[in-house]
Structures are given as C-alpha cells and as structure tokens.
Design a protein around this motif. Structure first.
Motif, PDB file in Angstrom:
ATOM      1  N   UNK A  31      87.372  53.707 -31.647  1.00  0.00           N
ATOM      2  CA  UNK A  31      86.412  52.602 -31.590  1.00  0.00           C
ATOM      3  C   UNK A  31      86.400  51.915 -30.231  1.00  0.00           C
ATOM      4  N   UNK A  32      87.391  52.205 -29.391  1.00  0.00           N
ATOM      5  CA  UNK A  32      87.447  51.535 -28.093  1.00  0.00           C
ATOM      6  C   UNK A  32      87.448  52.489 -26.900  1.00  0.00           C
ATOM      7  N   UNK A  33      87.158  53.783 -27.116  1.00  0.00           N
ATOM      8  CA  UNK A  33      87.198  54.716 -25.996  1.00  0.00           C
ATOM      9  C   UNK A  33      86.055  55.723 -26.082  1.00  0.00           C
ATOM     10  N   UNK A  34      85.240  55.750 -25.023  1.00  0.00           N
ATOM     11  CA  UNK A  34      84.178  56.736 -24.875  1.00  0.00           C
ATOM     12  C   UNK A  34      84.518  57.581 -23.657  1.00  0.00           C
ATOM     13  N   UNK A  35      84.540  58.894 -23.832  1.00  0.00           N
ATOM     14  CA  UNK A  35      84.675  59.807 -22.703  1.00  0.00           C
ATOM     15  C   UNK A  35      83.252  60.124 -22.261  1.00  0.00           C
ATOM     16  N   UNK A  57      77.076  54.601 -31.416  1.00  0.00           N
ATOM     17  CA  UNK A  57      75.742  54.127 -31.040  1.00  0.00           C
ATOM     18  C   UNK A  57      75.687  53.779 -29.555  1.00  0.00           C
ATOM     19  N   UNK A  58      76.724  53.133 -29.043  1.00  0.00           N
ATOM     20  CA  UNK A  58      76.770  52.783 -27.620  1.00  0.00           C
ATOM     21  C   UNK A  58      76.718  54.051 -26.767  1.00  0.00           C
ATOM     22  N   UNK A  59      77.454  55.076 -27.147  1.00  0.00           N
ATOM     23  CA  UNK A  59      77.455  56.332 -26.390  1.00  0.00           C
ATOM     24  C   UNK A  59      76.060  56.952 -26.357  1.00  0.00           C
ATOM     25  N   UNK A  60      75.351  56.926 -27.484  1.00  0.00           N
ATOM     26  CA  UNK A  60      73.984  57.464 -27.523  1.00  0.00           C
ATOM     27  C   UNK A  60      73.041  56.619 -26.679  1.00  0.00           C
ATOM     28  N   UNK A  61      73.206  55.318 -26.738  1.00  0.00           N
ATOM     29  CA  UNK A  61      72.345  54.419 -25.949  1.00  0.00           C
ATOM     30  C   UNK A  61      72.562  54.652 -24.454  1.00  0.00           C
ATOM     31  N   UNK A  62      73.800  54.790 -24.027  1.00  0.00           N
ATOM     32  CA  UNK A  62      74.079  55.047 -22.614  1.00  0.00           C
ATOM     33  C   UNK A  62      73.395  56.324 -22.134  1.00  0.00           C
ATOM     34  N   UNK A  63      73.388  57.344 -22.982  1.00  0.00           N
ATOM     35  CA  UNK A  63      72.779  58.616 -22.601  1.00  0.00           C
ATOM     36  C   UNK A  63      71.265  58.524 -22.469  1.00  0.00           C
ATOM     37  N   UNK A  64      70.646  57.612 -23.199  1.00  0.00           N
ATOM     38  CA  UNK A  64      69.187  57.530 -23.122  1.00  0.00           C
ATOM     39  C   UNK A  64      68.709  56.571 -22.041  1.00  0.00           C
ATOM     40  N   UNK A  65      69.591  55.838 -21.401  1.00  0.00           N
ATOM     41  CA  UNK A  65      69.189  54.873 -20.379  1.00  0.00           C
ATOM     42  C   UNK A  65      68.400  55.483 -19.214  1.00  0.00           C
ATOM     43  N   UNK A  66      68.728  56.683 -18.725  1.00  0.00           N
ATOM     44  CA  UNK A  66      67.941  57.210 -17.604  1.00  0.00           C
ATOM     45  C   UNK A  66      66.461  57.399 -17.928  1.00  0.00           C
ATOM     46  N   UNK A  67      66.123  57.532 -19.198  1.00  0.00           N
ATOM     47  CA  UNK A  67      64.724  57.774 -19.568  1.00  0.00           C
ATOM     48  C   UNK A  67      64.011  56.533 -20.075  1.00  0.00           C
ATOM     49  N   UNK A  68      64.593  55.355 -19.908  1.00  0.00           N
ATOM     50  CA  UNK A  68      63.979  54.147 -20.467  1.00  0.00           C
ATOM     51  C   UNK A  68      63.282  53.281 -19.420  1.00  0.00           C
ATOM     52  N   UNK A  69      62.929  53.832 -18.289  1.00  0.00           N
ATOM     53  CA  UNK A  69      62.239  53.034 -17.275  1.00  0.00           C
ATOM     54  C   UNK A  69      63.149  52.063 -16.573  1.00  0.00           C
ATOM     55  N   UNK A  70      64.324  52.516 -16.197  1.00  0.00           N
ATOM     56  CA  UNK A  70      65.323  51.624 -15.626  1.00  0.00           C
ATOM     57  C   UNK A  70      64.929  51.057 -14.268  1.00  0.00           C
ATOM     58  N   UNK A  71      64.000  51.690 -13.581  1.00  0.00           N
ATOM     59  CA  UNK A  71      63.629  51.188 -12.260  1.00  0.00           C
ATOM     60  C   UNK A  71      62.754  49.936 -12.336  1.00  0.00           C
ATOM     61  N   UNK A  72      62.111  49.700 -13.463  1.00  0.00           N
ATOM     62  CA  UNK A  72      61.188  48.576 -13.547  1.00  0.00           C
ATOM     63  C   UNK A  72      61.707  47.431 -14.389  1.00  0.00           C
ATOM     64  N   UNK A  73      62.668  47.670 -15.244  1.00  0.00           N
ATOM     65  CA  UNK A  73      63.140  46.646 -16.160  1.00  0.00           C
ATOM     66  C   UNK A  73      64.480  46.089 -15.704  1.00  0.00           C
ATOM     67  N   UNK A  74      64.659  44.810 -15.949  1.00  0.00           N
ATOM     68  CA  UNK A  74      65.991  44.256 -15.736  1.00  0.00           C
ATOM     69  C   UNK A  74      66.875  44.746 -16.877  1.00  0.00           C
ATOM     70  N   UNK A  75      68.166  44.658 -16.703  1.00  0.00           N
ATOM     71  CA  UNK A  75      69.103  45.093 -17.722  1.00  0.00           C
ATOM     72  C   UNK A  75      68.857  44.356 -19.032  1.00  0.00           C
ATOM     73  N   UNK A  76      68.636  43.052 -18.950  1.00  0.00           N
ATOM     74  CA  UNK A  76      68.387  42.256 -20.155  1.00  0.00           C
ATOM     75  C   UNK A  76      67.112  42.708 -20.863  1.00  0.00           C
ATOM     76  N   UNK A  77      66.030  42.909 -20.112  1.00  0.00           N
ATOM     77  CA  UNK A  77      64.765  43.345 -20.710  1.00  0.00           C
ATOM     78  C   UNK A  77      64.921  44.706 -21.368  1.00  0.00           C
ATOM     79  N   UNK A  78      65.602  45.604 -20.679  1.00  0.00           N
ATOM     80  CA  UNK A  78      65.782  46.955 -21.188  1.00  0.00           C
ATOM     81  C   UNK A  78      66.584  46.944 -22.499  1.00  0.00           C
TER      82      UNK A  78
END
Length: 127
Positions: A31-35, A57-78
């Motif tokens: 529960x506290x370690x993601x490789x 869920x956090x591991x899956x979310x991290x993997x999808x971040x490159x495809x979520x429009x990271x260049x235009x959104x702030x971290x909070x908005x994303x």
C-alpha cells in the motif's frame, strides 16, 4: 487588505518530461510502494492511503498523465478533472475498460504526493 498584499499568488505547477513514461514497468508491491520504471515511489508519508487498492489506482493514474494534456493544464486542474471523470464514469476511465475490481479511489492529495515523489526526475515545472 494590506496583509494580502504581502503574499503573492501561488505559482501553478505543470507536469512535463518523460518521468511518467515508465516503459511498462509498473508494479504495486504494497500500500505504500509503487515500482514505477526505475524509480521506487515510497508513499508511506501519504498517511491517508488505507489500502493497496488506492495505490493501484494511483499507479494507473500516473501512467495516464502523459496523455491528459499536461502541457496546458496546471497540476490542480488536471487532477480535479481526472477526479471528476472517475466520479462520473468509474475506474474504466483510467484503466481502458480492464478494471479488475482491485482499485479504490485515492484523494487528490495522495495522487499529488505520488507526483511530487517523481519531481526529482524533472517531471514538474513551475510557471
């Protein structure tokens, strides 16, 4: 007021770089370690994570971040947009319809905590 003039607006952070592309090497060991690629993300400081399902869920979310429009959104908005999508469409939104029932919704703060642990690899920039 005069006291507000002393503080400037917080600088928005944006996700950049290749840190979120782990070359399909992602595993949740506890529960506290993601490789995550060649990086071990220690989430033991995120005290509100209560089960391995949230870490999955956090591991899956991290993997999808490159495809979520990271260049235009702030971290909070994303992260807010992502949480809204999961609330309305479920975990299929982050797992391409392969949801196996082993995930639980983490808070935005824990997702941001995992992102901050990748910060040393140049994955965040302040604008």
């Amino acid at each position: 007021t005069a006291s507000n003039a002393l503080f400037r607006k917080a600088t928005e952070r944006r996700v950049i770089g290749d840190a979120f592309r782990p070359n399909n090497k992602v595993g949740v060991r506890s529960k506290s370690l993601i490789c995550y690629g060649d990086t071990d993300l220690d989430l033991s400081g995120c005290e509100q994570i209560v089960g391995k399902g949230q870490t999955e869920a956090i591991a899956h979310i991290l993997q999808m971040l490159p495809s979520t429009g990271t260049n235009i959104s702030s971290l909070y908005e994303m992260l807010s947009d992502l949480a809204d999508k999961i609330d309305s469409k479920g975990f299929d939104e982050i797992d391409d319809g392969k949801f196996h029932g082993g995930m639980a919704m983490p808070r935005i703060f824990e997702i941001a905590g995992a992102i901050n642990r990748l910060r040393s690899s140049g994955s965040l920039v302040q604008k």
